[in-house]
Design an enzyme around this catalytic site. Structure first.
Site, PDB file in Angstrom:
ATOM      1  N   LYS A  63       0.854  -1.189   0.000  1.00  0.00           N
ATOM      2  CA  LYS A  63       0.000   0.000   0.000  1.00  0.00           C
ATOM      3  C   LYS A  63       0.889   1.238   0.000  1.00  0.00           C
ATOM      4  CE  LYS A  63      -2.880   2.868   2.897  1.00  0.00           C
ATOM      5  NZ  LYS A  63      -3.713   3.027   4.090  1.00  0.00           N
ATOM      6  N   ALA A  80      -9.632   5.209   4.326  1.00  0.00           N
ATOM      7  CA  ALA A  80      -9.557   6.341   5.261  1.00  0.00           C
ATOM      8  C   ALA A  80     -10.844   7.145   5.333  1.00  0.00           C
ATOM      9  CB  ALA A  80      -8.410   7.283   4.918  1.00  0.00           C
ATOM     10  N   GLY A  81     -11.202   7.502   6.553  1.00  0.00           N
ATOM     11  CA  GLY A  81     -12.314   8.410   6.780  1.00  0.00           C
ATOM     12  C   GLY A  81     -13.614   7.767   7.193  1.00  0.00           C
ATOM     13  N   ASN A  92      -9.144   1.548   9.763  1.00  0.00           N
ATOM     14  CA  ASN A  92      -8.379   1.232  10.965  1.00  0.00           C
ATOM     15  C   ASN A  92      -9.022   1.861  12.200  1.00  0.00           C
ATOM     16  OD1 ASN A  92      -4.803   1.000  11.622  1.00  0.00           O
ATOM     17  ND2 ASN A  92      -6.442   1.024  13.095  1.00  0.00           N
ATOM     18  N   THR A  93      -9.014   3.194  12.234  1.00  0.00           N
ATOM     19  CA  THR A  93      -9.461   3.911  13.436  1.00  0.00           C
ATOM     20  C   THR A  93     -10.907   3.619  13.802  1.00  0.00           C
ATOM     21  OG1 THR A  93      -7.944   5.637  12.708  1.00  0.00           O
ATOM     22  CG2 THR A  93      -9.393   6.188  14.526  1.00  0.00           C
TER      23      THR A  93
END
Lengths: 66, 264
Positions: free
Chosen positions: B107, B194-195, B216-217
């Site tokens: 990535k 992401a996001g 992830n988060t």
């Protein structure tokens, strides 16, 4: 001789191969990768690849990341 | 219906010739510990996990390592270049990753700004070219600009991964129109990277026609990461099914579900 491992100066006795260095540090060779003066050292060359005075070695592994 | 469409072999995710049945890729950062991390990856049903490459801790060489918890033989490790701000940094990092793990699927993520973590597309394009020349199979984190996405695909990137919103923001898909444009023109998989903040965000990405979602988060920072991992798994499957099913058209006014004919 002095070698910079991950940016830190450390003293070792010469001659020192990559395999010797990993043994001294207690690092398992299967879980890491080594860069010597910005060049990748192949795992197959750890036993024969010699390090010298003032060399810069980076030892990395995988950690959590996104 | 006993089996969902997503369970059929024909509906798997194919990236650079590799077949995956899960369309959810999870990160391995920000967890309490590696044990929770491994459990979350399992609960998410993920087959690919992103990992970072960092210096080993020389003061504690016996500290647990990620590979001890998340088996690289069971999960496809996707090394990232998180934290790299130049093409050279990214290429150097991934060369090390390839030597550490012997994987060519990577990535690429070249950042341009510490506050927004927005990708630097000029450096991203340059790095992608360098990496592809060296034989890497590059899944690329990018802005949601269809022109940039097309450039990356033409160059040979094996997956296009536009951001839904800034990394770690949890804001959800901010520009569905652009994501849709990128999906429509792409011949390689498009994954929102992401996001994503919660399950509905992941479902929306999949309903738009994304081939997968990387997060992830959203899982790691949930109050109950394992439950959220499972929610994300279900959301990605639900969104994919809704996309394949083809949603109804929208109307401005009501349309009765019960027939009007035969009313007493």
């Amino acid at each position: 001789m002095e070698i910079f491992v991950n940016g830190e100066a450390q003293a070792f006795d010469a001659p020192l191969s990559v395999a010797d260095l990993l043994n001294r540090l207690g690092l398992p060779r299967t879980k890491i990768a080594v860069e010597h003066n910005l060049e990748i050292v192949a795992k197959s060359a750890y036993d024969t690849h010699e390090l010298g005075e003032g060399d810069r070695v980076e030892i990395v592994h995988f950690i959590g990341g996104g | 219906m006993s089996a969902s469409k997503t369970d059929k072999p024909g509906d798997g995710l194919v990236i650079a010739g590799r077949h995956f049945s899960s369309r959810l890729i999870v990160g391995t950062g920000k967890y309490k510990d590696y044990a929770e991390n491994a459990a979350a990856a399992e609960a998410a049903g993920a087959e690919i996990v992103t990992v970072a490459v960092r210096r080993v801790n020389l003061t504690d060489t016996q500290a647990p390592m990620l590979v001890d918890y998340i088996d690289p033989k069971k999960f496809t490790y996707l090394p990232n270049t998180a934290g790299c701000f130049t093409g050279e940094d990214a290429v150097r990092t991934l060369r090390l990753a390839r030597e550490a793990g012997d994987w060519s699927l990577v990535k690429l993520e070249v950042l341009g700004d510490k506050k927004t973590l927005y990708p630097n597309m000029i450096e991203t394009l340059r790095s992608a070219e360098l990496l592809i020349k060296e034989g890497f199979e590059v899944m690329v984190y990018c802005s949601d600009d269809p022109i940039m996405a097309k450039e990356l695909e033409d160059m040979g990137c094996c997956a296009i991964m536009p951001l839904a919103a800034p990394i770690g923001s949890g804001l959800g898909i901010q520009n569905p129109v652009n994501i849709r444009l990128i999906i429509e023109q792409a011949k390689v998989p498009v994954l929102v990277d992401a996001g994503v903040g919660t399950a509905s965000d992941a479902a929306i990405a999949m309903e738009l026609g994304c081939d997968g979602v990387l997060m992830n988060t959203a899982i790691a920072e949930a109050k109950n990461p394992l439950l959220m991992a499972e929610a994300m798994k279900n959301a990605v499957i639900a969104g994919r099914q809704a996309y394949l099913a083809g949603r109804m058209g929208k109307r401005l006014y009501a349309d009765p579900s019960s027939p009007l004919a035969g009313l007493i």
